[in-house]
Design a protein around this motif. Structure first.
Motif, PDB file in Angstrom:
ATOM      1  N   ARG A  37       0.833  -1.204   0.000  1.00  0.00           N
ATOM      2  CA  ARG A  37       0.000   0.000   0.000  1.00  0.00           C
ATOM      3  C   ARG A  37       0.867   1.254   0.000  1.00  0.00           C
ATOM      4  N   LEU A  38       2.001   1.215   0.687  1.00  0.00           N
ATOM      5  CA  LEU A  38       2.908   2.365   0.683  1.00  0.00           C
ATOM      6  C   LEU A  38       3.427   2.645  -0.718  1.00  0.00           C
ATOM      7  N   VAL A  39       3.778   1.595  -1.451  1.00  0.00           N
ATOM      8  CA  VAL A  39       4.280   1.777  -2.815  1.00  0.00           C
ATOM      9  C   VAL A  39       3.201   2.388  -3.698  1.00  0.00           C
ATOM     10  N   ARG A  40       1.957   1.951  -3.536  1.00  0.00           N
ATOM     11  CA  ARG A  40       0.873   2.462  -4.376  1.00  0.00           C
ATOM     12  C   ARG A  40       0.453   3.878  -3.998  1.00  0.00           C
ATOM     13  N   ARG A  41       0.696   4.263  -2.731  1.00  0.00           N
ATOM     14  CA  ARG A  41       0.200   5.557  -2.243  1.00  0.00           C
ATOM     15  C   ARG A  41       1.328   6.417  -1.676  1.00  0.00           C
ATOM     16  N   ASN A  42       2.475   6.411  -2.369  1.00  0.00           N
ATOM     17  CA  ASN A  42       3.645   7.097  -1.807  1.00  0.00           C
ATOM     18  C   ASN A  42       3.714   8.573  -2.168  1.00  0.00           C
ATOM     19  N   GLY A  43       2.749   9.082  -2.926  1.00  0.00           N
ATOM     20  CA  GLY A  43       2.783  10.476  -3.336  1.00  0.00           C
ATOM     21  C   GLY A  43       2.399  11.425  -2.218  1.00  0.00           C
TER      22      GLY A  43
END
Length: 258
Positions: A37-43
């Motif tokens: 989830r961090l990779v997908r929502r790192n912005g």
């Protein structure tokens, strides 16, 4: 890094040799609780929030330390691609896991790799020099190829395992072109080398893929760290194999027996 918390994958950070429960430390319900989830929502401010939390008062941070944390595969990629292996569903293992010996294998070939994990969608063709902007971070991969006693490749019903870890180092914290990787088998150093050439080939592979398809956050591209004539890849049952990446850590696994 990813650790086991009551049977669930949980996002952690390594701080002074200790694993910190990162979502607990940040304390915001919307903060990602897994690496995926961090990779997908790192912005936006997500990574800024994580860094700020890790810089808090020592007592606050230590309250979120996980004692004797069992590390899991640092990330389960959306896809894991490499030039020497076809994309397929494969069992994913983590640091210090025992790798089950594939049924029918006479021996395994060991292919140590470094993987770049994408942080954002890629909809248009990239030039190699623009690829770093799309990379979330880097991790280590121990890749295995099963061969029969005669040396012919064999297929297994569940796929040959791959191990990933011990952590994902964000791209701003590592220069893969200057990183060294060391390979050990049963405590003996087999080879040590710089990733300069590998880092460049990773950029080319991502750029080439972007010309043919849309790439997604969490897609990972793995490339072998060494192209050394005579490097012995053959591994037998019971061997303990280590891939150590400077700034990344040690990915250690033991091969099981039949």
């Amino acid at each position: 890094m990813t650790f086991d918390r009551r049977g669930h994958r949980r996002l952690g950070a390594l701080l002074q040799g200790k694993v910190v429960d990162l979502p607990e430390l940040v304390g915001h319900p919307a903060f990602p609780d897994t690496m995926e989830r961090l990779v997908r929502r790192n912005g936006g401010t997500v990574l800024d929030a994580a860094r700020a939390a890790l810089e808090r008062d020592e007592a606050d941070v230590m309250a979120c330390v996980v004692d004797e944390a069992r590390l899991l595969a640092s990330v389960v990629p959306s896809t894991l691609r490499s030039s020497d292996a076809a994309e397929s569903d494969r069992p994913v293992f983590g640091p210090d896991d025992e790798i089950p010996w594939p049924e029918g294998a006479g021996w395994l070939e060991f292919h140590p790799k470094i993987a770049a994990v994408l942080r954002r969608p890629v909809d248009d063709a990239l030039r190699p020099e623009n690829v770093p902007d799309a990379i979330f971070g880097y991790t280590l991969v121990a890749d295995w190829f099963a061969l029969s006693a005669s040396g012919d490749p064999i297929a297994t019903p569940a796929g040959v395992p791959v191990s990933i870890g011990p952590c994902v180092v964000t791209a701003d914290e590592i220069d893969p072109q200057t990183t060294y990787v060391t390979i050990r088998v049963d405590g003996t150093e087999w080879v040590k080398g710089n990733l300069n050439g590998t880092a460049r080939s990773l950029l080319r592979e991502v750029a080439a893929a972007s010309r043919h398809e849309r790439l997604r956050p969490g897609d990972a591209f793995a490339s072998a760290p060494f192209e050394i004539p005579g490097f012995e890849h053959r591994i037998w049952q019971g061997a303990e194999v280590e891939v150590e990446g400077e700034g990344i850590g040690v990915l250690r696994n033991r091969l099981g027996r039949r």
